[in-house]
Design a protein around this motif. Structure first.
Motif, short mmCIF file in Angstrom:
data_model
loop_
_atom_site.label_atom_id
_atom_site.label_comp_id
_atom_site.label_asym_id
_atom_site.label_seq_id
_atom_site.Cartn_x
_atom_site.Cartn_y
_atom_site.Cartn_z
N MET A 52 36.17 36.27 32.77
CA MET A 52 37.49 36.81 32.94
C MET A 52 37.78 36.97 34.42
N VAL A 53 39.03 36.84 34.75
CA VAL A 53 39.44 36.93 36.14
C VAL A 53 40.47 38.05 36.28
N LEU A 94 43.82 30.70 45.78
CA LEU A 94 42.47 30.20 46.06
C LEU A 94 42.51 29.03 47.03
N GLY A 95 43.57 28.23 46.95
CA GLY A 95 43.71 27.11 47.88
C GLY A 95 43.88 27.56 49.31
N GLN A 96 44.40 28.78 49.49
CA GLN A 96 44.61 29.32 50.83
C GLN A 96 43.50 30.26 51.27
N SER A 97 42.65 30.65 50.33
CA SER A 97 41.60 31.63 50.63
C SER A 97 40.38 30.97 51.26
N ASN A 98 39.81 31.64 52.21
CA ASN A 98 38.56 31.19 52.82
C ASN A 98 37.39 32.05 52.37
N ARG A 99 37.66 33.05 51.49
CA ARG A 99 36.61 33.95 51.03
C ARG A 99 35.78 33.28 49.96
N HIS A 100 34.51 33.18 50.20
CA HIS A 100 33.58 32.57 49.26
C HIS A 100 33.59 33.32 47.93
N GLU A 101 33.71 34.64 47.98
CA GLU A 101 33.69 35.46 46.76
C GLU A 101 34.85 35.13 45.83
N ASP A 102 36.04 34.90 46.39
CA ASP A 102 37.20 34.57 45.57
C ASP A 102 36.98 33.25 44.83
N ILE A 103 36.51 32.27 45.55
CA ILE A 103 36.30 30.96 44.96
C ILE A 103 35.17 31.01 43.93
N GLN A 104 34.12 31.76 44.22
CA GLN A 104 33.00 31.90 43.28
C GLN A 104 33.44 32.58 41.99
N THR A 105 34.31 33.57 42.09
CA THR A 105 34.80 34.28 40.91
C THR A 105 35.54 33.33 39.98
N ILE A 106 36.45 32.55 40.51
CA ILE A 106 37.22 31.64 39.66
C ILE A 106 36.34 30.54 39.10
N LEU A 107 35.37 30.09 39.87
CA LEU A 107 34.44 29.07 39.38
C LEU A 107 33.60 29.61 38.23
N THR A 108 33.15 30.84 38.34
CA THR A 108 32.37 31.46 37.27
C THR A 108 33.20 31.59 35.99
N ALA A 109 34.44 32.02 36.12
CA ALA A 109 35.32 32.13 34.95
C ALA A 109 35.55 30.76 34.32
N SER A 110 35.73 29.77 35.14
CA SER A 110 35.91 28.41 34.64
C SER A 110 34.65 27.92 33.94
N VAL A 163 40.33 38.68 44.15
CA VAL A 163 39.98 38.12 42.85
C VAL A 163 38.61 38.65 42.48
N PHE A 164 38.47 39.11 41.20
CA PHE A 164 37.23 39.75 40.77
C PHE A 164 36.87 39.34 39.34
N ASN A 165 35.59 39.50 39.00
CA ASN A 165 35.11 39.22 37.64
C ASN A 165 35.41 40.36 36.68
N ALA A 166 35.67 41.54 37.20
CA ALA A 166 35.92 42.73 36.38
C ALA A 166 36.98 43.57 37.08
N PRO A 167 37.69 44.43 36.33
CA PRO A 167 38.69 45.28 36.96
C PRO A 167 38.06 46.15 38.05
N GLN A 168 38.75 46.28 39.15
CA GLN A 168 38.25 47.08 40.26
C GLN A 168 38.93 48.44 40.35
N SER A 169 40.11 48.54 39.75
CA SER A 169 40.86 49.79 39.78
C SER A 169 41.88 49.75 38.64
N GLU A 170 42.63 50.84 38.50
CA GLU A 170 43.67 50.86 37.47
C GLU A 170 44.74 49.82 37.73
N GLY A 171 44.88 49.41 38.97
CA GLY A 171 45.89 48.42 39.33
C GLY A 171 45.45 46.98 39.14
N SER A 172 44.20 46.77 38.74
CA SER A 172 43.71 45.40 38.51
C SER A 172 44.42 44.78 37.32
N GLN A 173 44.73 43.50 37.44
CA GLN A 173 45.41 42.78 36.37
C GLN A 173 44.57 41.59 35.95
#
Length: 112
Positions: free
Chosen positions: A1-2, A38-54, A15-25
């Motif tokens: 889940m993303v 993600l195309g604009q992000s340089n954060r490895h964590e963001d890209i890894q999260t979406i790859l894991t969900a995929s 972008v996260f694998n689990a909700p981080q706060s009440e505001g997470s969607q």
């Protein structure tokens, strides 16, 4: 889940694998807005999260493909390596158990 978090302008900021706060969607891994972020992000964590969900979604696709090949007689279950057989049987049992629990909950809805 993303899950995503947005800034005050509604733009995705994380972008996260689990909700981080009440505001997470929750957001679909295929959502155009997420893919653009993600195309604009340089954060490895963001890209890894979406790859894991995929990857999680792809596992189900592969399971269904193997099941279809077996059902159509293209391959035999015993043609698969022992480790693959065990994993497929285990996941089938887990899905069956989960479906049984969901059916029980759906049957109880009419009682209240």
């Amino acid at each position: 889940m993303v899950y995503i978090e947005r800034d005050e302008n509604g733009q995705i900021i994380g972008v996260f694998n689990a909700p981080q706060s009440e505001g997470s969607q929750y957001i679909s891994p295929q959502a155009p807005e997420l893919l653009e972020f993600l195309g604009q992000s340089n954060r490895h964590e963001d890209i890894q999260t979406i790859l894991t969900a995929s990857d999680m979604a792809m596992v189900r696709v592969i399971e269904d493909l193997v099941g279809t090949l077996i059902d159509k007689g293209v391959i035999l279950f015993t043609d698969l390596p022992e480790a693959a057989q065990q994993k497929l049987v285990q996941r089938k049992k887990i899905r069956h158990h989960l479906n049984s629990l969901e059916n029980l909950m759906n049957e109880d809805e009419g009682l209240l």
